[in-house]
Design a protein around this motif. Structure first.
Motif, PDB file in Angstrom:
ATOM      1  N   ALA A 263       0.844  -1.193   0.000  1.00 47.83           N
ATOM      2  CA  ALA A 263       0.000   0.000   0.000  1.00 47.83           C
ATOM      3  C   ALA A 263       0.881   1.245   0.000  1.00 47.83           C
ATOM      4  O   ALA A 263       1.864   1.319   0.731  1.00 47.83           O
ATOM      5  N   VAL A 264       0.505   2.197  -0.834  1.00 49.00           N
ATOM      6  CA  VAL A 264       1.107   3.525  -0.833  1.00 49.00           C
ATOM      7  C   VAL A 264       0.036   4.490  -0.350  1.00 49.00           C
ATOM      8  O   VAL A 264      -1.064   4.564  -0.920  1.00 49.00           O
ATOM      9  N   ILE A 265       0.326   5.221   0.707  1.00 52.54           N
ATOM     10  CA  ILE A 265      -0.646   6.078   1.355  1.00 52.54           C
ATOM     11  C   ILE A 265      -0.420   7.517   0.900  1.00 52.54           C
ATOM     12  O   ILE A 265       0.716   8.022   0.940  1.00 52.54           O
ATOM     13  N   TYR A 266      -1.486   8.177   0.477  1.00 56.29           N
ATOM     14  CA  TYR A 266      -1.481   9.594   0.164  1.00 56.29           C
ATOM     15  C   TYR A 266      -2.473  10.269   1.119  1.00 56.29           C
ATOM     16  O   TYR A 266      -3.658   9.923   1.144  1.00 56.29           O
ATOM     17  N   GLY A 284       4.552  18.139  -2.443  1.00 56.96           N
ATOM     18  CA  GLY A 284       4.356  19.556  -2.741  1.00 56.96           C
ATOM     19  C   GLY A 284       2.940  19.856  -3.194  1.00 56.96           C
ATOM     20  O   GLY A 284       2.077  18.991  -3.324  1.00 56.96           O
ATOM     21  N   SER A 285       2.723  21.109  -3.456  1.00 50.72           N
ATOM     22  CA  SER A 285       1.381  21.564  -3.840  1.00 50.72           C
ATOM     23  C   SER A 285       0.979  21.084  -5.227  1.00 50.72           C
ATOM     24  O   SER A 285      -0.201  21.071  -5.560  1.00 50.72           O
ATOM     25  N   PRO A 289      -4.332  17.930  -3.137  1.00 49.05           N
ATOM     26  CA  PRO A 289      -4.546  17.897  -1.674  1.00 49.05           C
ATOM     27  C   PRO A 289      -3.839  16.713  -0.993  1.00 49.05           C
ATOM     28  O   PRO A 289      -3.498  16.818   0.189  1.00 49.05           O
ATOM     29  N   TYR A 290      -3.597  15.639  -1.715  1.00 46.27           N
ATOM     30  CA  TYR A 290      -2.960  14.463  -1.098  1.00 46.27           C
ATOM     31  C   TYR A 290      -1.453  14.532  -1.371  1.00 46.27           C
ATOM     32  O   TYR A 290      -0.907  13.812  -2.211  1.00 46.27           O
ATOM     33  N   ARG A 291      -0.784  15.388  -0.656  1.00 44.77           N
ATOM     34  CA  ARG A 291       0.628  15.664  -0.914  1.00 44.77           C
ATOM     35  C   ARG A 291       1.565  14.834  -0.061  1.00 44.77           C
ATOM     36  O   ARG A 291       2.742  14.713  -0.403  1.00 44.77           O
ATOM     37  N   HIS A 292       1.082  14.241   1.034  1.00 46.01           N
ATOM     38  CA  HIS A 292       1.941  13.480   1.937  1.00 46.01           C
ATOM     39  C   HIS A 292       1.901  11.991   1.543  1.00 46.01           C
ATOM     40  O   HIS A 292       0.853  11.349   1.630  1.00 46.01           O
ATOM     41  N   GLN A 293       3.046  11.507   1.086  1.00 49.68           N
ATOM     42  CA  GLN A 293       3.148  10.128   0.579  1.00 49.68           C
ATOM     43  C   GLN A 293       3.935   9.263   1.555  1.00 49.68           C
ATOM     44  O   GLN A 293       4.985   9.673   2.061  1.00 49.68           O
ATOM     45  N   TYR A 294       3.416   8.028   1.788  1.00 49.64           N
ATOM     46  CA  TYR A 294       4.085   7.052   2.669  1.00 49.64           C
ATOM     47  C   TYR A 294       4.182   5.736   1.928  1.00 49.64           C
ATOM     48  O   TYR A 294       3.172   5.182   1.470  1.00 49.64           O
ATOM     49  N   GLN A 295       5.418   5.234   1.811  1.00 53.94           N
ATOM     50  CA  GLN A 295       5.667   3.965   1.139  1.00 53.94           C
ATOM     51  C   GLN A 295       6.283   2.968   2.120  1.00 53.94           C
ATOM     52  O   GLN A 295       7.061   3.352   2.988  1.00 53.94           O
ATOM     53  N   GLY A 296       5.964   1.721   1.933  1.00 54.99           N
ATOM     54  CA  GLY A 296       6.510   0.667   2.783  1.00 54.99           C
ATOM     55  C   GLY A 296       5.465  -0.006   3.652  1.00 54.99           C
ATOM     56  O   GLY A 296       5.788  -0.929   4.413  1.00 54.99           O
TER      57      GLY A 296
END
Length: 359
Positions: A263-266, A284-285, A289-296
């Motif tokens: 899963a990649v979270i935005y 970034g902008s 609106p879903y600018r924060h990405q989390y991988q792993g």
């Protein structure tokens, strides 16, 4: 003068007494009645015996009930053991039991882990019954009464001692709590075989009332032993399903959740977590609106209102479960393989991946 006056009454009393005596004789001797009345006695023939009615054949619904009852019990047991396995598995991984809303089919499919011991128990039970049939045939021959009595005593003593050992060890083997119920089941089975041999001996002793009452007592004991075997096997299988679920959870942790979907979270907002080996990037902008990405992350389980996430890099002893609400603040990309490039944060699709990525 008094004697003259009472003489007629004495004659009347004597005459009445004579008539009454004749009537009693006629009632006591019915063979004289036809001569006096001129009638012929009617012979009374016994009523014809009614033939026993044959029992009606069972209807189609009754036959269906006979066939469906064992299947219903089997389905219920599979559902219970499957739910026990899932509860132990996901509880070990940090998932709340109230959030698990699996279907009946999911619980039944989860019982694959306990099929092997169940088939093993059934095979051992079949071998035991075949061996007992041979022993019963040998002991039933003439001249083996002494050996029959000795075998009954040995089996009954061994079974009762095994049952007692199982009950006493309930609180001793907390780490291996599947052994005591199995001991009770084995002991009850051995004692049941001894009772069965005793019933065979009682049926051959004849129709003595004392022996019939003793046979009734042995029948009641056999019913109690069958119930003890059933309850012990049920408890054993339930505890075994719990143990297998916990071991499967530990194995999943050791493998780094390699079989869980990636899963990649935005997210619209930063996510506070303590899961190791998670790569964060602010897109970034330009990313909207879903600018924060989390991988792993790996998806452990998805329930209607939230995601249960784990990190691909954690191992046993470092387990942390991240609970992410399923609302409009996050967007989740799910895939069995990593959909980005070889570098974290890259969104370029690789032309020909050469190796399996680390997460």
């Amino acid at each position: 003068m008094a004697g003259v006056l009472t003489a007629p009454f004495r004659v009347l009393a004597f005459t009445a007494h004579s008539i009454a005596s004749r009537g009693r004789v006629a009632e006591l001797d019915p063979l004289q009645q036809p001569e006096q009345t001129g009638t012929v006695p009617i012979s009374q023939e016994p009523p014809p015996r009614s033939e026993p009615e044959s029992s009606p054949e069972p209807s189609l619904l009754t036959r269906f009930a006979y066939l469906s009852a064992p299947g219903t019990i089997a389905i219920g047991l599979l559902y219970y053991f499957g739910s026990t396995y899932n509860k132990a598995y996901y509880s070990t991984l940090g998932v709340q039991e109230a959030d698990l809303q699996f279907s009946v089919q999911t619980h039944m499919v989860s019982t694959h882990a306990i099929f092997v011991p169940i088939w093993l128990l059934l095979g051992l039970a079949l071998m035991l019954l075949l061996g007992f049939a041979g022993v019963r045939k040998v002991l039933g021959r003439p001249g083996n009464d002494v050996w029959r009595r000795r075998t009954i005593r040995w089996l009954l003593t061994l079974g009762l001692l095994t049952i007692l050992t199982g009950f006493l060890s309930m609180g001793l083997w907390e780490s291996i709590d599947i052994v005591p119920p199995l001991l009770v089941a084995v002991g009850a089975t051995v004692a049941f075989l001894a009772v069965h041999l005793r019933l065979d001996q009682g049926s051959a002793s004849g129709s003595n009332p004392h022996s019939r009452s003793r046979n009734r007592m042995w029948l009641e004991a056999s019913a109690l032993l069958i119930g003890l075997v059933a309850m012990s096997l049920f408890l054993h299988t339930s505890r075994y399903a719990t143990l297998v679920g916990e071991l499967a959870a530990y194995s999943t942790m050791e493998s780094g959740f390699s079989e869980a979907p990636r899963a990649v979270i935005y997210s619209k907002f930063p996510i506070n977590h303590h899961a190791p080996a998670i790569v964060y990037e602010d897109l970034g902008s330009k990313a909207g609106p879903y600018r924060h990405q989390y991988q792993g992350f790996r998806i452990l389980v998805k329930v209607p209102t939230r995601f249960y996430l784990v990190s691909h890099g954690q191992r046993f002893g470092q387990h942390r479960t991240v609970v992410l609400p399923d609302d409009e603040t996050v967007r989740v990309e799910i895939s069995p393989w990593y959909v980005g490039g070889t570098a974290l944060g890259s969104h370029r699709q690789p032309s020909a991946p050469q190796r399996r990525p680390a997460f």
